[in-house]
Design a protein around this motif. Structure first.
Motif, short mmCIF file in Angstrom:
data_model
loop_
_atom_site.label_atom_id
_atom_site.label_comp_id
_atom_site.label_asym_id
_atom_site.label_seq_id
_atom_site.Cartn_x
_atom_site.Cartn_y
_atom_site.Cartn_z
N SER A 146 -4.79 7.61 -0.72
CA SER A 146 -4.42 9.13 0.38
C SER A 146 -4.46 8.40 1.54
CB SER A 146 -5.63 9.87 0.11
OG SER A 146 -6.64 9.39 0.37
N PRO A 147 -3.16 9.84 2.40
CA PRO A 147 -3.81 9.13 3.88
C PRO A 147 -5.11 10.06 4.76
CG PRO A 147 -2.20 11.47 3.19
CD PRO A 147 -2.90 11.03 1.79
N GLU A 148 -5.80 10.09 3.66
CA GLU A 148 -7.01 10.71 4.52
C GLU A 148 -8.16 9.02 4.14
OE1 GLU A 148 -6.16 12.82 2.41
OE2 GLU A 148 -6.00 14.81 2.94
N ARG A 149 -7.48 7.93 3.38
CA ARG A 149 -8.28 6.57 2.95
C ARG A 149 -7.92 6.28 3.90
NH1 ARG A 149 -12.50 4.55 -1.17
NH2 ARG A 149 -13.06 7.00 -0.62
N MET A 150 -6.59 6.76 3.92
CA MET A 150 -6.17 5.55 5.40
C MET A 150 -7.26 5.75 6.78
SD MET A 150 -4.12 3.41 5.17
CE MET A 150 -3.79 2.37 6.71
N ALA A 151 -7.50 7.21 6.83
CA ALA A 151 -8.04 7.27 8.10
C ALA A 151 -9.43 6.65 7.98
CB ALA A 151 -8.36 8.53 8.43
N THR A 152 -10.49 6.48 7.25
CA THR A 152 -11.43 5.28 6.77
C THR A 152 -11.23 3.74 8.11
OG1 THR A 152 -10.96 4.79 5.61
CG2 THR A 152 -12.11 7.05 5.22
N VAL A 154 1.06 -1.01 0.39
CA VAL A 154 -0.32 -0.06 -0.03
C VAL A 154 0.49 1.12 -0.23
CG1 VAL A 154 -2.37 1.26 1.69
CG2 VAL A 154 -2.51 -0.89 1.38
N VAL A 155 0.61 2.05 -0.29
CA VAL A 155 1.67 3.31 -1.05
C VAL A 155 0.59 4.64 -0.62
CG1 VAL A 155 2.42 5.05 -2.96
CG2 VAL A 155 2.32 1.96 -3.03
N ILE A 156 1.33 5.36 0.54
CA ILE A 156 0.45 6.95 0.82
C ILE A 156 1.23 7.61 -0.16
CG2 ILE A 156 -0.58 7.70 2.42
CD1 ILE A 156 -1.14 5.06 3.35
N SER A 157 0.08 8.34 -1.01
CA SER A 157 1.06 10.12 -1.78
C SER A 157 -0.09 10.58 -0.79
CB SER A 157 0.90 9.18 -2.81
OG SER A 157 1.59 9.24 -4.02
N PRO A 158 0.73 11.51 -1.75
CA PRO A 158 -0.26 12.79 -0.67
C PRO A 158 -1.17 13.26 -2.32
CG PRO A 158 1.90 13.80 -1.41
CD PRO A 158 2.17 12.15 -0.94
N LEU A 159 -0.76 13.42 -3.21
CA LEU A 159 -1.97 13.98 -4.28
C LEU A 159 -2.34 13.17 -4.80
CD1 LEU A 159 0.22 17.48 -5.84
CD2 LEU A 159 -1.62 16.90 -3.23
N ILE A 160 -3.80 13.26 -5.61
CA ILE A 160 -4.28 12.17 -6.20
C ILE A 160 -3.92 12.16 -7.26
CG2 ILE A 160 -6.70 11.28 -7.56
CD1 ILE A 160 -7.87 12.55 -4.13
N SER A 161 -4.05 13.91 -8.19
CA SER A 161 -2.72 13.76 -9.38
C SER A 161 -1.84 12.50 -9.64
CB SER A 161 -2.92 15.13 -10.36
OG SER A 161 -1.98 15.56 -9.19
N LEU A 162 -0.71 13.05 -8.88
CA LEU A 162 0.46 12.36 -8.91
C LEU A 162 -0.09 10.27 -8.82
CD1 LEU A 162 3.35 13.13 -8.08
CD2 LEU A 162 2.70 11.52 -6.09
N MET A 163 -1.08 10.13 -8.05
CA MET A 163 -1.39 8.28 -7.51
C MET A 163 -1.86 8.98 -9.29
SD MET A 163 -3.31 8.27 -4.42
CE MET A 163 -3.45 9.14 -3.59
N LYS A 164 -2.67 8.76 -9.99
CA LYS A 164 -3.02 8.49 -11.07
C LYS A 164 -1.63 8.28 -12.10
CE LYS A 164 -6.55 9.23 -14.95
NZ LYS A 164 -4.45 9.49 -15.97
N GLN A 173 -5.15 2.69 -7.95
CA GLN A 173 -5.58 3.36 -6.74
C GLN A 173 -6.62 4.08 -6.29
OE1 GLN A 173 -6.05 7.65 -8.50
NE2 GLN A 173 -6.08 7.26 -10.48
N LEU A 174 -7.00 3.45 -4.74
CA LEU A 174 -8.44 4.28 -4.73
C LEU A 174 -8.43 5.25 -3.84
CD1 LEU A 174 -8.20 0.50 -2.72
CD2 LEU A 174 -9.68 0.96 -5.05
N ASN A 175 -9.20 6.22 -4.28
CA ASN A 175 -9.79 7.68 -3.47
C ASN A 175 -10.75 8.22 -3.80
OD1 ASN A 175 -8.48 8.37 -6.18
ND2 ASN A 175 -6.60 8.51 -5.57
N SER A 176 -10.74 9.39 -4.05
CA SER A 176 -12.39 10.04 -4.19
C SER A 176 -12.33 10.43 -5.41
CB SER A 176 -12.04 11.21 -3.19
OG SER A 176 -11.12 12.10 -3.51
N SER A 177 -11.56 10.09 -6.13
CA SER A 177 -11.94 10.42 -7.63
C SER A 177 -12.13 9.58 -8.14
CB SER A 177 -9.72 10.75 -8.55
OG SER A 177 -9.81 9.00 -8.84
N LEU A 178 -13.05 8.07 -8.08
CA LEU A 178 -13.18 7.48 -8.79
C LEU A 178 -14.45 6.74 -7.93
CD1 LEU A 178 -10.66 3.99 -7.53
CD2 LEU A 178 -10.70 5.58 -9.62
#
Ligand code: ADP
Ligand code: ZN
Length: 752
Positions: A127-133, A74-84, A99-104
């Motif tokens: 993202s770190p936010e997702r990690m918090a869920t 699992v890679v935690i990365s700060p920016l969604i654009s970077l992940m894509k 990627q698993l984030n709010s852009s999907l």
């Protein structure tokens, strides 16, 4: 959803399999410094922190082990654009990633989670936010994730320059996943930040790996700012059609400069925090997709910029810290090829920054940490010291980050390249300036003093009767820009003071009097004029650096451009950024070697199996067409050395000397590894150095004769100028380290 192909399962125990994976998927034939150690920590499940400058190759360190082990990282990365972009890049290399984030959409998210549960992917970016869920954590627990990679890990630290509150939640990671190892990656080097990252993340017995901070492929220049627009256009015109980032201190500078560049026919786009999120994303995408060449931006632009072929970064003003400067210039030349970093500097920048900082303190909601301004001012002072024409820029930067710089002359900064000639009568000029400051009673700013010295006929000067002063017109033979620049240089050397925020005035200090009495010597440099275009067709000096000469050698420019537009076309068809298809380094090698068949293309740097399959034929067609019509030779030996990064000369460091002694006594590679506690790759480098220097008659002690002869025969057939063709010729059965030893020996003994 297509997650990309599933790679074959491999046995994680064998180190050579790691190299095989890297070759197969990424097409690289050597590791960069610290990569092996970092990957070993990941494979061993030992917490780690890897600090490497931007472009140093951090991502491979968690990507390759994830492929080698049959498991999810699992890679935690700060920016969604970077992940894509990262996900797209991995898929292009044949590595299944999501990627698993709010852009999907919810549907896509469900599909992704399902794929992760089924073990169909190797890397999951979140993202770190997702990690918090709680739901995401439950998913990871079900999967039994054992490896976490934290990208841009300095975001967790208050001490860093880019603190992000959401990163703080990652402190929970070790507690919630006690069985997992955590690997932090950052380019921010200072010791307090490093220690803070390890502490915040609760790393246990971590392997801390700190790389060399030098970026040898970057050429640094600091130029006094006088004609900002002309100077900016000059830099851009040295790089026609190439990508560049121009940093401005303020939004309004961005808004002024961008239309001006456009009116000069430059494909430029603006970027700053005052634009809407959509506008910013659009600008980012346009730049990444190579639909524009130049981004004019405030510091808001940068994180998430992975375009690897940025050939120059221009600062139109001084950044507020060396950390920022390193980070921002770090976005140039990530592909390891030469790039230029120009800073237009004026003493007034310091005043501007101080004002901005005082303003931000004044506007702060709550109480401000009293140390804030103090620390901020110290950063500014360090940055200003860097700007003075005193010390090699590479050396200054490296030393700032607490490391040593060995070379006398870096060959890649304005000072070492001799861009700026010393002014012969510097002392006289300095004395004229200082006495003029005295004559105007230390009550006027640089512009006025320069006017008096040049004998300007203005109302301001006549009104104060400054045209009657003995110093009036003393420097009339110099241009206004020159005189102002000389004044800045004296300030830079602390031979003259500039005081006051609103209307800074020039004042003398003790050192000024020393100069006037000839007890001290002032040094002045003529305004440097770097010549145009650091390209193959330019004069040698203007190429900017050794790196530039090397990496364009033998490259057919027209073919390179043809391949580049083909890359653009293939990338837009697939909706991925061009640099993910092939890096510029790969295109240059294609345009130099010009392979005549698909199987020969496998020898090219950066061509792994997936890319060969997906893009090889199209590239070959263009090569055929161009080479036929222009009668270009094919299958040239890849004579040019690798990009400068890999070419940094290895000095016989302490370790190498001890190793050489052990090898001389007949120690095996394993023995030296254990004795010196070094990785195999490092030990083999030591051995290679030893062989090159000592030229032993036989290396049978380390490479069995049979293997030696195999490699020698292969080198005979395909040439010994690159290792990859030999590796392929031997069906990938002989590890790179061994091939390198044999080739080193062949070359070392052949000369006798
Ligand atoms: P970082 O994350 O440290 O800024 P990246 O991981 O983006 O750096 O790597 C920078 C570039 O170097 C990428 O284009 C990557 O593919 C390339 N690279 C990484 N490792 C190697 C290697 N061992 N050999 C050649 N190129 C490499
Ligand atoms: Zn230098």
């Amino acid at each position: 959803m297509n997650h990309g192909p599933t790679p074959p399962v491999v046995d994680a125990e064998k180190p050579d399999q790691l190299f095989a994976v890297i070759r197969r998927h990424w097409g690289f034939d050597a590791l960069r410094p610290l990569q092996e150690q970092a990957m070993r920590a990941v494979l061993d499940g030992r917490d780690s922190l890897l600090v490497l400058p931007t472009g140093g190759g951090k991502s491979l360190c968690y990507q390759a082990p994830a492929v080698l082990r049959n498991e999810i990282t699992v890679v935690i990365s700060p920016l969604i654009s970077l992940m894509k972009d990262q996900v797209d890049g991995l898929r292009a290399c044949g590595v299944p990633a999501i990627q698993l984030n709010s852009s999907l959409s919810p549907e896509e998210l469900r599909e992704g989670e399902q794929a992760a549960l089924e073990g169909a992917v190797r890397l999951v970016f979140a993202s770190p936010e997702r990690m918090a869920t709680a739901s995401f954590r439950a998913l990871l627990t079900r999967i039994g994730v054992r490896t976490f990679a934290i990208d841009e890990a300095h975001c967790i630290s208050h001490w860093g320059h880019d603190f992000r509150p959401e990163y703080r939640q990652l402190r929970e990671l070790k507690r919630r996943f006690p069985q997992a190892s955590v690997h932090a990656f950052t380019a921010t080097a200072t010791e307090p930040v490093r220690a803070d990252i390890a502490e915040q993340l609760g790393l246990r017995d971590a392997e801390i790996l700190v790389g060399n901070f030098d970026r040898p492929n970057l050429t640094y220049r600091v130029v006094p700012r006088n004609e900002q627009y002309d100077q900016t256009l000059d830099v851009i015109r040295r790089h026609p059609g190439e990508a560049g980032i121009i940093y401005c201190l303020r939004r309004r500078d961005v808004d002024q400069l961008t239309p001006l560049l456009k009116s000069n026919g430059i494909k430029a786009i603006a970027y700053h925090a005052g634009m809407s999120a959509n506008e910013r994303k659009a600008a980012h995408d346009v730049f990444t997709a190579e639909q524009c060449d130049v981004v004019v931006a405030t510091v808001a632009f940068g994180m998430g910029i992975d375009r690897s072929n940025v050939r120059y970064v221009l600062h139109t003003g001084m950044p507020k810290s060396i950390e920022h400067y390193q980070q921002e210039t770090g976005r140039a030349g990530r592909d390891g090829l030469e790039a230029e970093c120009v800073l237009l500097y004026s003493g007034g920048d310091v005043v501007t920054w101080k004002k901005l900082m005082q303003k931000s303190v004044g506007e702060a909601d709550g109480p401000v940490d009293p140390q804030y301004l103090e620390s901020a001012y110290r950063h500014i002072a360090d940055m200003e010291a860097y700007c003075r024409p005193v010390k090699c820029r590479h050396r200054s930067l490296v030393e700032y980050f607490g490391q040593q710089y060995e070379a006398e002359n870096c060959g890649a900064c304005d000072l070492c390249l001799g861009d700026a000639e010393p002014v012969p009568d510097a002392q006289t000029i300095a004395k004229k300036i200082l006495s003029c400051v005295y004559r105007v009673q230390e009550s006027f700013g640089a512009a006025h003093v320069a006017g008096v010295l040049r004998g300007a006929n203005t109302a301001a000067i006549r009104g104060r009767e400054h045209d009657k002063l003995t110093t009036y017109g003393l420097l009339a033979q110099h241009t206004l820009a020159e005189v102002r620049d000389f004044i800045q240089q004296l300030i830079g050397q602390e031979l003259l003071l500039q005081v006051g925020d609103e209307y800074p005035v020039l004042k003398l200090n003790a050192a000024s009097w020393d100069v006037m009495k000839d007890r001290r010597t002032a040094r002045l440099l003529a305004i440097p004029v770097p010549e145009r275009s650091p390209k193959a067709d330019a004069s040698p000096k203007s190429r900017g650096s050794r790196g530039a000469e090397v990496s364009w050698e033998g490259v057919d420019r027209e073919l390179f451009e043809a391949l580049r537009s083909l890359r653009l076309e293939m990338a837009s068809q697939r909706g991925v950024p061009p640099y993910l298809v092939f890096s510029d380094a790969t295109l240059r090698e294609l345009a130099r070697v010009r392979p005549s068949a698909l199987e020969k293309m496998r020898f090219i740097y950066g061509v792994g199996e997936a890319k060969l399959r997906d893009f090889g034929q199209a590239m070959l067609d263009t090569l055929d067409a161009q080479c036929d019509s222009r009668n270009l030779s094919r299958d040239n030996a890849n004579a040019a050395p690798p990009p400068p990064r890999d070419e940094t000369p290895r000095k016989l460091s302490g370790g190498a000397i001890v190793a050489a002694e052990l090898f001389r006594k007949g120690a095996s590679i394993d023995e030296v590894m254990q004795n010196l506690k070094r990785a195999r790759s490092t030990t083999c480098e030591y051995l290679s150095d030893y062989i090159r220097v000592a030229q032993p008659a036989s290396i049978a002690r380390w490479v069995p004769d049979e293997v030696y002869h195999q490699v020698a025969a292969a080198a005979d057939r395909v040439g010994a100028s690159a290792l990859k063709p030999i590796f392929v010729e031997l069906n990938e059965a002989v590890p790179y380290d061994v091939i390198r030893l044999v080739v080193t020996h062949l070359v070392a003994t052949e000369k006798n």
